[in-house]
Design a protein around this motif. Structure first.
Motif, PDB file in Angstrom:
ATOM      1  N   UNK A   1       2.429   7.835  -4.013  1.00  7.25           N
ATOM      2  CA  UNK A   1       2.719   6.706  -3.134  1.00  7.25           C
ATOM      3  C   UNK A   1       1.534   5.738  -3.161  1.00  7.25           C
ATOM      4  N   UNK A   2       1.851   4.471  -3.364  1.00  6.43           N
ATOM      5  CA  UNK A   2       0.818   3.434  -3.332  1.00  6.43           C
ATOM      6  C   UNK A   2       1.099   2.514  -2.152  1.00  6.43           C
ATOM      7  N   UNK A   3       0.044   2.136  -1.447  1.00  2.00           N
ATOM      8  CA  UNK A   3       0.177   1.290  -0.270  1.00  2.00           C
ATOM      9  C   UNK A   3      -0.668   0.032  -0.447  1.00  2.00           C
ATOM     10  N   UNK A   4      -0.086  -1.102  -0.114  1.00  3.59           N
ATOM     11  CA  UNK A   4      -0.769  -2.386  -0.232  1.00  3.59           C
ATOM     12  C   UNK A   4      -0.695  -3.094   1.115  1.00  3.59           C
ATOM     13  N   UNK A   5      -1.825  -3.191   1.785  1.00  2.41           N
ATOM     14  CA  UNK A   5      -1.876  -3.866   3.083  1.00  2.41           C
ATOM     15  C   UNK A   5      -2.279  -5.319   2.908  1.00  2.41           C
ATOM     16  N   UNK A   6      -1.737  -6.170   3.757  1.00  2.00           N
ATOM     17  CA  UNK A   6      -2.058  -7.592   3.703  1.00  2.00           C
ATOM     18  C   UNK A   6      -1.834  -8.221   5.070  1.00  2.00           C
ATOM     19  N   UNK A   7      -2.297  -9.462   5.214  1.00  2.00           N
ATOM     20  CA  UNK A   7      -2.026 -10.209   6.430  1.00  2.00           C
ATOM     21  C   UNK A   7      -3.198 -10.383   7.372  1.00  2.00           C
ATOM     22  N   UNK A   8      -4.336  -9.801   7.042  1.00  9.49           N
ATOM     23  CA  UNK A   8      -5.486  -9.953   7.914  1.00  9.49           C
ATOM     24  C   UNK A   8      -6.032 -11.366   7.892  1.00  9.49           C
ATOM     25  N   UNK A   9      -6.970 -11.624   8.788  1.00 12.64           N
ATOM     26  CA  UNK A   9      -7.573 -12.946   8.845  1.00 12.64           C
ATOM     27  C   UNK A   9      -8.389 -13.127  10.091  1.00 12.64           C
ATOM     28  N   UNK A  10      -8.737 -14.386  10.338  1.00 13.75           N
ATOM     29  CA  UNK A  10      -9.527 -14.756  11.509  1.00 13.75           C
ATOM     30  C   UNK A  10      -8.608 -15.420  12.525  1.00 13.75           C
ATOM     31  N   UNK A  11      -8.689 -14.977  13.768  1.00 13.07           N
ATOM     32  CA  UNK A  11      -7.837 -15.533  14.819  1.00 13.07           C
ATOM     33  C   UNK A  11      -8.638 -15.588  16.112  1.00 13.07           C
ATOM     34  N   UNK A  12      -8.304 -16.526  16.962  1.00  9.72           N
ATOM     35  CA  UNK A  12      -8.967 -16.600  18.252  1.00  9.72           C
ATOM     36  C   UNK A  12      -8.398 -15.579  19.224  1.00  9.72           C
ATOM     37  N   UNK A  23       4.913  -0.249   0.516  1.00 12.69           N
ATOM     38  CA  UNK A  23       4.811   1.066  -0.097  1.00 12.69           C
ATOM     39  C   UNK A  23       5.618   1.116  -1.382  1.00 12.69           C
ATOM     40  N   UNK A  24       5.088   1.798  -2.368  1.00 11.60           N
ATOM     41  CA  UNK A  24       5.802   1.992  -3.620  1.00 11.60           C
ATOM     42  C   UNK A  24       5.611   3.432  -4.063  1.00 11.60           C
ATOM     43  N   UNK A  25       6.491   3.876  -4.911  1.00 12.47           N
ATOM     44  CA  UNK A  25       6.428   5.260  -5.353  1.00 12.47           C
ATOM     45  C   UNK A  25       7.464   6.097  -4.650  1.00 12.47           C
ATOM     46  N   UNK A  26       7.118   7.283  -4.228  1.00 11.40           N
ATOM     47  CA  UNK A  26       8.074   8.232  -3.667  1.00 11.40           C
ATOM     48  C   UNK A  26       8.320   7.998  -2.180  1.00 11.40           C
ATOM     49  N   UNK A  27       8.696   6.785  -1.824  1.00 10.71           N
ATOM     50  CA  UNK A  27       8.892   6.465  -0.419  1.00 10.71           C
ATOM     51  C   UNK A  27      10.136   7.115   0.157  1.00 10.71           C
ATOM     52  N   UNK A  28      11.067   7.531  -0.672  1.00 13.75           N
ATOM     53  CA  UNK A  28      12.289   8.128  -0.153  1.00 13.75           C
ATOM     54  C   UNK A  28      12.014   9.422   0.589  1.00 13.75           C
ATOM     55  N   UNK A  74      14.574  -1.409   3.372  1.00 10.35           N
ATOM     56  CA  UNK A  74      15.027  -1.995   2.112  1.00 10.35           C
ATOM     57  C   UNK A  74      13.861  -2.528   1.296  1.00 10.35           C
ATOM     58  N   UNK A  75      12.821  -2.962   1.984  1.00  3.81           N
ATOM     59  CA  UNK A  75      11.644  -3.499   1.297  1.00  3.81           C
ATOM     60  C   UNK A  75      10.514  -2.472   1.236  1.00  3.81           C
ATOM     61  N   UNK A  76      10.742  -1.290   1.787  1.00 11.12           N
ATOM     62  CA  UNK A  76       9.688  -0.268   1.840  1.00 11.12           C
ATOM     63  C   UNK A  76       8.400  -0.840   2.436  1.00 11.12           C
ATOM     64  N   UNK A  77       8.553  -1.578   3.499  1.00  8.18           N
ATOM     65  CA  UNK A  77       7.420  -2.265   4.096  1.00  8.18           C
ATOM     66  C   UNK A  77       7.360  -1.961   5.586  1.00  8.18           C
ATOM     67  N   UNK A  78       6.150  -1.731   6.054  1.00 13.07           N
ATOM     68  CA  UNK A  78       5.891  -1.509   7.468  1.00 13.07           C
ATOM     69  C   UNK A  78       5.024  -2.658   7.978  1.00 13.07           C
ATOM     70  N   UNK A 108      -3.878   2.767   2.207  1.00 12.62           N
ATOM     71  CA  UNK A 108      -4.009   1.459   1.599  1.00 12.62           C
ATOM     72  C   UNK A 108      -5.461   1.045   1.549  1.00 12.62           C
ATOM     73  N   UNK A 109      -5.706  -0.136   1.013  1.00  7.91           N
ATOM     74  CA  UNK A 109      -7.072  -0.576   0.767  1.00  7.91           C
ATOM     75  C   UNK A 109      -7.734  -1.216   1.982  1.00  7.91           C
TER      76      UNK A 109
END
Length: 117
Positions: A1-12, A23-28, A74-78, A108-109
């Motif tokens: 299983x590979x995990x790719x996190x995204x969406x971070x940043x700077x916010x007030x 998620x990709x790989x054996x997510x089932x 459907x997108x294997x995304x959390x 994930x990273x």
């Protein structure tokens, strides 16, 4: 299983961010997905989790009522929706996967979230 996190940043403070974990790989065969965070000089801490089947969620007290975890099978995304952010939420956020209910084996990273006061 590979995990790719995204969406971070700077916010007030008081603002919102949404993190994604693809998620990709054996997510089932996944049992649950979780979010963790680690602030500078602190240990990694649990933020929340969601069951892959059924969608039941659980949260740390520090984020309960402000953060919401959801998933798109459907997108294997959390997702981690973070509202009413506080400076103490500043950390690197990690998503993790537990394939069988024992422990989070896959990570994930990490994505940086910085909340300014």
């Amino acid at each position: 299983v590979q995990l790719q996190a995204s969406g971070g940043g700077l916010v007030q403070a008081g603002g919102s961010l949404r993190l994604s974990c693809a998620a990709s790989g054996r997510t089932f065969s996944m049992y649950r997905m979780g979010w963790f965070r680690q602030a500078p000089g602190k240990e990694r801490e649990f933020v929340g989790q969601i069951m892959w089947n059924g969608g039941r969620t659980g949260y740390a007290d520090s984020v309960k009522g402000r953060f919401t975890i959801s998933k798109d099978n459907a997108k294997n995304t959390v997702y981690l929706q973070m509202n009413s952010l506080k400076p103490e939420d500043t950390a690197v956020y990690y998503c993790a996967a537990d394939p069988d209910g024992a422990k989070f084996d896959y990570w994930g990273q990490g994505t940086q979230v910085t909340v300014s006061s």
